[in-house]
Motif scaffolding. Structure first.
Motif, PDB file in Angstrom:
ATOM      1  N   THR A  30      14.556   6.431 -15.016  1.00  0.00           N
ATOM      2  CA  THR A  30      15.886   7.022 -15.117  1.00  0.00           C
ATOM      3  C   THR A  30      15.956   7.931 -16.337  1.00  0.00           C
ATOM      4  O   THR A  30      15.016   7.984 -17.133  1.00  0.00           O
ATOM      5  CB  THR A  30      16.972   5.922 -15.177  1.00  0.00           C
ATOM      6  OG1 THR A  30      18.254   6.538 -15.132  1.00  0.00           O
ATOM      7  CG2 THR A  30      16.844   5.079 -16.419  1.00  0.00           C
ATOM      8  N   ILE A  31      17.042   8.628 -16.491  1.00  0.00           N
ATOM      9  CA  ILE A  31      17.215   9.552 -17.613  1.00  0.00           C
ATOM     10  C   ILE A  31      17.989   8.844 -18.723  1.00  0.00           C
ATOM     11  O   ILE A  31      19.094   8.335 -18.495  1.00  0.00           O
ATOM     12  CB  ILE A  31      17.948  10.832 -17.180  1.00  0.00           C
ATOM     13  CG1 ILE A  31      17.087  11.602 -16.184  1.00  0.00           C
ATOM     14  CG2 ILE A  31      18.284  11.696 -18.384  1.00  0.00           C
ATOM     15  CD1 ILE A  31      17.747  12.825 -15.607  1.00  0.00           C
ATOM     16  N   PHE A  32      17.405   8.817 -19.920  1.00  0.00           N
ATOM     17  CA  PHE A  32      18.062   8.277 -21.106  1.00  0.00           C
ATOM     18  C   PHE A  32      18.616   9.449 -21.914  1.00  0.00           C
ATOM     19  O   PHE A  32      17.918  10.437 -22.139  1.00  0.00           O
ATOM     20  CB  PHE A  32      17.076   7.482 -21.967  1.00  0.00           C
ATOM     21  CG  PHE A  32      16.801   6.095 -21.460  1.00  0.00           C
ATOM     22  CD1 PHE A  32      17.464   5.012 -22.014  1.00  0.00           C
ATOM     23  CD2 PHE A  32      15.891   5.879 -20.439  1.00  0.00           C
ATOM     24  CE1 PHE A  32      17.219   3.726 -21.550  1.00  0.00           C
ATOM     25  CE2 PHE A  32      15.636   4.600 -19.976  1.00  0.00           C
ATOM     26  CZ  PHE A  32      16.309   3.521 -20.532  1.00  0.00           C
ATOM     27  N   ILE A  52      19.227   6.054 -30.922  1.00  0.00           N
ATOM     28  CA  ILE A  52      19.635   5.176 -29.832  1.00  0.00           C
ATOM     29  C   ILE A  52      19.902   6.018 -28.586  1.00  0.00           C
ATOM     30  O   ILE A  52      20.720   6.936 -28.611  1.00  0.00           O
ATOM     31  CB  ILE A  52      20.889   4.357 -30.214  1.00  0.00           C
ATOM     32  CG1 ILE A  52      20.568   3.477 -31.427  1.00  0.00           C
ATOM     33  CG2 ILE A  52      21.365   3.518 -29.037  1.00  0.00           C
ATOM     34  CD1 ILE A  52      21.740   2.719 -31.976  1.00  0.00           C
ATOM     35  N   TYR A  53      19.164   5.709 -27.522  1.00  0.00           N
ATOM     36  CA  TYR A  53      19.318   6.376 -26.224  1.00  0.00           C
ATOM     37  C   TYR A  53      19.946   5.398 -25.245  1.00  0.00           C
ATOM     38  O   TYR A  53      19.738   4.192 -25.332  1.00  0.00           O
ATOM     39  CB  TYR A  53      17.949   6.808 -25.684  1.00  0.00           C
ATOM     40  CG  TYR A  53      17.371   8.022 -26.358  1.00  0.00           C
ATOM     41  CD1 TYR A  53      17.344   9.248 -25.716  1.00  0.00           C
ATOM     42  CD2 TYR A  53      16.829   7.951 -27.633  1.00  0.00           C
ATOM     43  CE1 TYR A  53      16.798  10.370 -26.310  1.00  0.00           C
ATOM     44  CE2 TYR A  53      16.281   9.058 -28.247  1.00  0.00           C
ATOM     45  CZ  TYR A  53      16.279  10.273 -27.576  1.00  0.00           C
ATOM     46  OH  TYR A  53      15.743  11.372 -28.176  1.00  0.00           O
ATOM     47  N   LYS A  54      20.716   5.913 -24.274  1.00  0.00           N
ATOM     48  CA  LYS A  54      21.356   5.077 -23.255  1.00  0.00           C
ATOM     49  C   LYS A  54      21.062   5.646 -21.871  1.00  0.00           C
ATOM     50  O   LYS A  54      21.048   6.853 -21.674  1.00  0.00           O
ATOM     51  CB  LYS A  54      22.874   5.037 -23.452  1.00  0.00           C
ATOM     52  CG  LYS A  54      23.314   4.457 -24.780  1.00  0.00           C
ATOM     53  CD  LYS A  54      23.823   3.084 -24.578  1.00  0.00           C
ATOM     54  CE  LYS A  54      24.310   2.538 -25.923  1.00  0.00           C
ATOM     55  NZ  LYS A  54      24.790   1.227 -25.822  1.00  0.00           N
ATOM     56  N   CYS A  55      20.851   4.720 -20.901  1.00  0.00           N
ATOM     57  CA  CYS A  55      20.682   5.130 -19.508  1.00  0.00           C
ATOM     58  C   CYS A  55      22.070   5.194 -18.863  1.00  0.00           C
ATOM     59  O   CYS A  55      23.058   4.766 -19.468  1.00  0.00           O
ATOM     60  CB  CYS A  55      19.743   4.182 -18.773  1.00  0.00           C
ATOM     61  SG  CYS A  55      20.486   2.649 -18.207  1.00  0.00           S
ATOM     62  N   PRO A  56      22.184   5.710 -17.628  1.00  0.00           N
ATOM     63  CA  PRO A  56      23.511   5.791 -16.980  1.00  0.00           C
ATOM     64  C   PRO A  56      24.220   4.443 -16.839  1.00  0.00           C
ATOM     65  O   PRO A  56      25.446   4.388 -16.786  1.00  0.00           O
ATOM     66  CB  PRO A  56      23.204   6.388 -15.608  1.00  0.00           C
ATOM     67  CG  PRO A  56      21.941   7.151 -15.806  1.00  0.00           C
ATOM     68  CD  PRO A  56      21.155   6.380 -16.838  1.00  0.00           C
ATOM     69  N   LYS A  57      23.459   3.337 -16.797  1.00  0.00           N
ATOM     70  CA  LYS A  57      24.079   2.011 -16.694  1.00  0.00           C
ATOM     71  C   LYS A  57      24.308   1.379 -18.070  1.00  0.00           C
ATOM     72  O   LYS A  57      24.508   0.174 -18.183  1.00  0.00           O
ATOM     73  CB  LYS A  57      23.221   1.102 -15.819  1.00  0.00           C
ATOM     74  CG  LYS A  57      23.217   1.534 -14.374  1.00  0.00           C
ATOM     75  CD  LYS A  57      22.552   0.511 -13.515  1.00  0.00           C
ATOM     76  CE  LYS A  57      22.626   0.931 -12.054  1.00  0.00           C
ATOM     77  NZ  LYS A  57      21.979  -0.039 -11.189  1.00  0.00           N
TER      78      LYS A  57
END
Length: 166
Positions: A30-32, A52-57
């Protein structure tokens, strides 16, 4: 001989970047997206900086950005910069430094990001090109912490840049 003294705080503009990688929680690639939030952890004498990276969820992933040494003593950064130094405001340039008649000392008070000495001076000295600055660094007219350096040298907190343009 009069030496002009300046203080400079360097802050890099952050923009949200994306990385495609496996999310361990989602179980798929997925894209972070970079949240532009930075986290610091200390371990012994080293301090680690993470993005800090986040995914769509909303699952997070931490990307290691930097490792640097911690101070052995707690020091107030304001106490290290003498009050005679003039603070350079963001977006402003040093205009009073003319080739051939004066010297300048720049104290780096804070660094947030990665900054090369040649690019930083080109951004903050009016009328100086980056190639002129690189040539002056190589010939020793611009010193970093009273030592010869190279134009690609990265700047750190409490570095002192001395410019002798006589």
């Amino acid at each position: 001989m009069q030496i002009q003294q300046y203080a400079l705080a360097l802050n890099q503009q952050m923009r949200a970047e994306t990385v495609k990688k496996q999310c361990k929680m989602c179980g798929k690639v997925t894209i972070f997206t970079d949240t532009t939030i930075r986290r610091h952890n200390a371990n012994g004498k080293n301090i680690y900086q993470f993005a800090i990276y986040k995914c769509p969820k909303n699952h997070s992933w931490n990307k290691k950005l930097n490792i640097y040494k911690s101070f052995t003593e707690h020091v107030d950064p304001q106490s290290i910069v003498p009050t005679s130094f003039v603070e350079i405001e963001p977006g402003k340039k040093i205009t009073s430094l003319k080739r051939g008649d004066s010297s300048c000392e720049i104290k780096i008070t804070s660094v947030n990001g990665s900054f090369r000495i040649d690019r930083t001076l080109a951004d903050h000295l009016e009328g100086w090109s980056r190639s002129e600055i690189a040539q002056n660094i190589k010939t020793g007219k611009i010193l970093l912490n009273d030592c010869l350096t190279k134009p690609s040298q990265k700047l750190s907190v409490h570095d002192k840049i001395f410019i002798d343009v006589k």
